[in-house]
Design an enzyme around this catalytic site. Structure first.
Site, PDB file in Angstrom:
ATOM      1  N   LYS A  73       0.831  -1.209   0.000  1.00  0.00           N
ATOM      2  CA  LYS A  73       0.000   0.000   0.000  1.00  0.00           C
ATOM      3  C   LYS A  73       0.861   1.252   0.000  1.00  0.00           C
ATOM      4  CE  LYS A  73      -4.181   1.689   0.487  1.00  0.00           C
ATOM      5  NZ  LYS A  73      -3.816   2.696  -0.548  1.00  0.00           N
ATOM      6  N   LYS A  97       5.037   2.531   8.715  1.00  0.00           N
ATOM      7  CA  LYS A  97       3.840   3.144   9.314  1.00  0.00           C
ATOM      8  C   LYS A  97       2.683   2.162   9.361  1.00  0.00           C
ATOM      9  CE  LYS A  97       3.566   6.593   6.050  1.00  0.00           C
ATOM     10  NZ  LYS A  97       3.152   7.793   5.347  1.00  0.00           N
ATOM     11  N   LYS A 109       5.141   2.512  -2.960  1.00  0.00           N
ATOM     12  CA  LYS A 109       4.977   3.917  -3.342  1.00  0.00           C
ATOM     13  C   LYS A 109       5.210   4.047  -4.827  1.00  0.00           C
ATOM     14  CE  LYS A 109       4.283   7.867  -1.145  1.00  0.00           C
ATOM     15  NZ  LYS A 109       3.682   7.957   0.192  1.00  0.00           N
ATOM     16  N   SER A 368      -7.447   4.825   4.481  1.00  0.00           N
ATOM     17  CA  SER A 368      -7.408   4.044   3.239  1.00  0.00           C
ATOM     18  C   SER A 368      -7.755   2.576   3.534  1.00  0.00           C
ATOM     19  CB  SER A 368      -6.003   4.087   2.617  1.00  0.00           C
ATOM     20  OG  SER A 368      -5.825   5.261   1.872  1.00  0.00           O
TER      21      SER A 368
HETATM   22  N1  GLU Z   1       0.272   8.907   0.508  1.00  0.00           N
HETATM   23  C1  GLU Z   1      -0.174   8.719   1.844  1.00  0.00           C
HETATM   24  C2  GLU Z   1       0.993   8.413   2.751  1.00  0.00           C
HETATM   25  O1  GLU Z   1       2.112   8.765   2.473  1.00  0.00           O
HETATM   26  C3  GLU Z   1      -1.322   7.728   1.955  1.00  0.00           C
HETATM   27  C4  GLU Z   1      -1.037   6.349   1.469  1.00  0.00           C
HETATM   28  C5  GLU Z   1      -2.257   5.446   1.417  1.00  0.00           C
HETATM   29  O2  GLU Z   1      -3.332   5.851   1.804  1.00  0.00           O
HETATM   30  O3  GLU Z   1      -2.079   4.319   0.946  1.00  0.00           O
HETATM   31  O4  GLU Z   1       0.840   7.870   3.816  1.00  0.00           O
END
Ligand code: GLU
Length: 476
Positions: A73, A97, A109, A368
């Site tokens: 994710k 995280k 990412k 999310s």
């Molecule tokens: N881009 C966000 C982050 O850096 C959200 C990532 C997501 O919701 O998968 O945490």
């Protein structure tokens, strides 16, 4: 970007150094920590799109740092400076995280090298759809494998294009909506996702202020009310963080830093007015009317005295050259990687408390996760129980009143309504942020070799990842 221009190690190396510091506080076999630390796979793609009659080639990446839990994710960033090192660093942060806040995903990412400002809306659509197609083809998008989300330069609009493209290429997939999160609510998104990262930052700060011992360590007392706050970046994350802090917690937003300068006013700045000015002018904070002072060099405002400095834009803004001049008592990392590894030791040496990104900005991916569950279960949260709860609550109020105790109208209004999807999302987010902070602070205060919240958070993540590998039969 900040770190490379200031002659420091790369963003990825900076994340890896934090990892090494955390893993050293645990008893992990070196081979295993090496495996966890490194990115598992990266896909780099070049693809052509016809723009104003000419073929332009675009370059993008999707990195999977870990797949100990699936799907992997993480957001997709559209930016004119993005590169593979940055995407890998951000993918690693996603792993840590998610593990920290018990969101059962691996870390990933994506990045597309582009300046979205230079393209028309329909051109952005063609480019995004083509990039999505390239990723779908190689299995870098799918509800069970890899699920993108918004990040810098992307939002609901791009997520809608991605899910539309996915549907066109996988017509039989009943779970197609779960292939991406951060979608518009009308396309399978969830209430509260847009504000989620910012609201998570506020929930995290509130929880920090519920622990006087921790607040004292940061040379403060009390709660968020009246605390002076500097916000760097009034994008989606910075805007919601600042707005909620101002309107719900009574914090004093004394400066807002944007790409075209900064405004500063110790008496406070109205966040919503600045936001509306930004939209109307199509710029940042320049020419914002009123009595706030304008600084063409926004970076110097990072160094103003304040209680809480919230970098909410990008990596590397607090680096070895300005760290020593930061006067905030707390640096609250709403962005990913805003403090470089070497800046961190300077700040710590000066008694500045850092609330780290892996914890503080995890609200986005947490919501999310709720959206993904909603998509897989094909039902809106609260749909089954909302009216039932309302009826039950009204019965309780009736019973109390029948016993001769009138219930005040505001209480009737509050408990007489069942939880909406937004109520449930905020409740789940609040719970997640509170639990994670409690785990972090417990570890921080309990272990002598854990000298920062970041080390505490990362070591907790590493332990959780090790447990997953253990369960998979890969033994540390
Ligand atoms: N881009 C966000 C982050 O850096 C959200 C990532 C997501 O919701 O998968 O945490």
């Amino acid at each position: 970007m900040g770190s490379s221009t200031h002659n420091e190690v790369s963003f990825k190396d900076s994340v890896n150094l934090s990892f090494d510091k955390a893993v050293a506080t645990l008893d992990v076999a070196p081979g295993m920590s090496n495996y966890i630390r490194n990115v598992n796979n990266v896909y780099q793609v070049r693809f052509p799109v016809k723009i104003k009659g000419n073929i332009e080639t675009f370059i993008g990446w999707r990195a999977v740092h870990s797949d100990h839990k699936l799907p992997a994710k993480g957001g997709i960033r559209f930016a004119p400076h993005v590169n593979q090192d940055e995407v890998e660093a951000l993918a690693a942060l996603m792993t840590y995280k998610c593990a920290l806040v018990d969101v059962p995903f691996g870390g990933s990412k994506g990045g597309l090298l582009i300046n979205p400002q230079q393209y028309e809306r329909f051109e952005m659509e063609a480019i995004t759809r083509r990039f999505a197609y390239e990723l779908i083809q190689k299995d870098y998008i799918g509800s069970g494998t890899n699920v993108p989300a918004p990040d810098m330069g992307t939002g609901q609009r791009e997520m809608a294009w991605i899910v539309g493209t996915y549907m066109a290429h996988k017509p039989g997939d009943i779970n197609h909506l779960a292939c991406v999160t951060g979608k518009p609510v009308t396309m399978g998104g969830i209430a509260g996702r847009v504000e989620a990262t910012g609201r998570g930052v506020v929930f995290g700060l509130r929880e920090f202020f519920r622990h006087p011992e921790d607040v004292k360590r940061a040379r403060m007392e009390g709660n968020l009310e009246g605390k002076s706050v500097i916000i760097q970046g009034l994008g989606n994350v910075g805007y919601h963080t600042a707005k909620i802090l101002q309107e719900e917690d009574g914090a004093n937003i004394i400066a807002i830093i944007e790409f075209d300068g900064a405004i500063y006013n110790p008496k406070g700045i109205n966040v919503e007015e600045v936001f509306l000015h930004k939209i109307a002018s199509g710029k940042g904070v320049k020419d914002f009317p009123g009595d706030s002072q304008f600084f063409a060099n926004g970076a110097e405002v990072l160094e103003k005295e304040c209680d809480i400095l919230i970098p909410a834009a990008m990596e590397g803004v607090i680096h070895k050259d300005n760290a020593d001049r930061i006067k905030a008592k707390v640096v609250a990392e709403a962005a990913n990687g805003p403090v470089t590894f070497s800046a961190e030791s300077t700040l710590e040496g000066n008694g500045v408390v850092i609330i780290p990104d892996v914890y503080l900005n995890s609200g986005g991916v947490t919501v999310s996760y709720f959206e993904w569950i909603k998509n897989l279960s094909h039902i809106r949260f609260g749909r089954m129980q909302r009216r039932y709860e309302e009826t039950q609550n009204k019965l309780i109020i009736k019973a109390i009143e029948a016993s001769g105790h009138p219930v005040a109208k505001d209480i009737v209004d509050k408990i007489g309504h069942g939880a909406s999807e937004l109520d449930l999302v905020r409740s789940g987010l609040d719970d997640t942020m509170c639990n994670a902070f409690q785990q972090i602070r417990e570890r921080y205060w309990a272990k002598e070799n854990v000298t920062s919240y970041r080390t505490a958070a990362m070591s907790l993540s590493i332990e959780k990842i090790l447990n997953s590998y253990n369960a998979l039969g890969i033994y540390p």
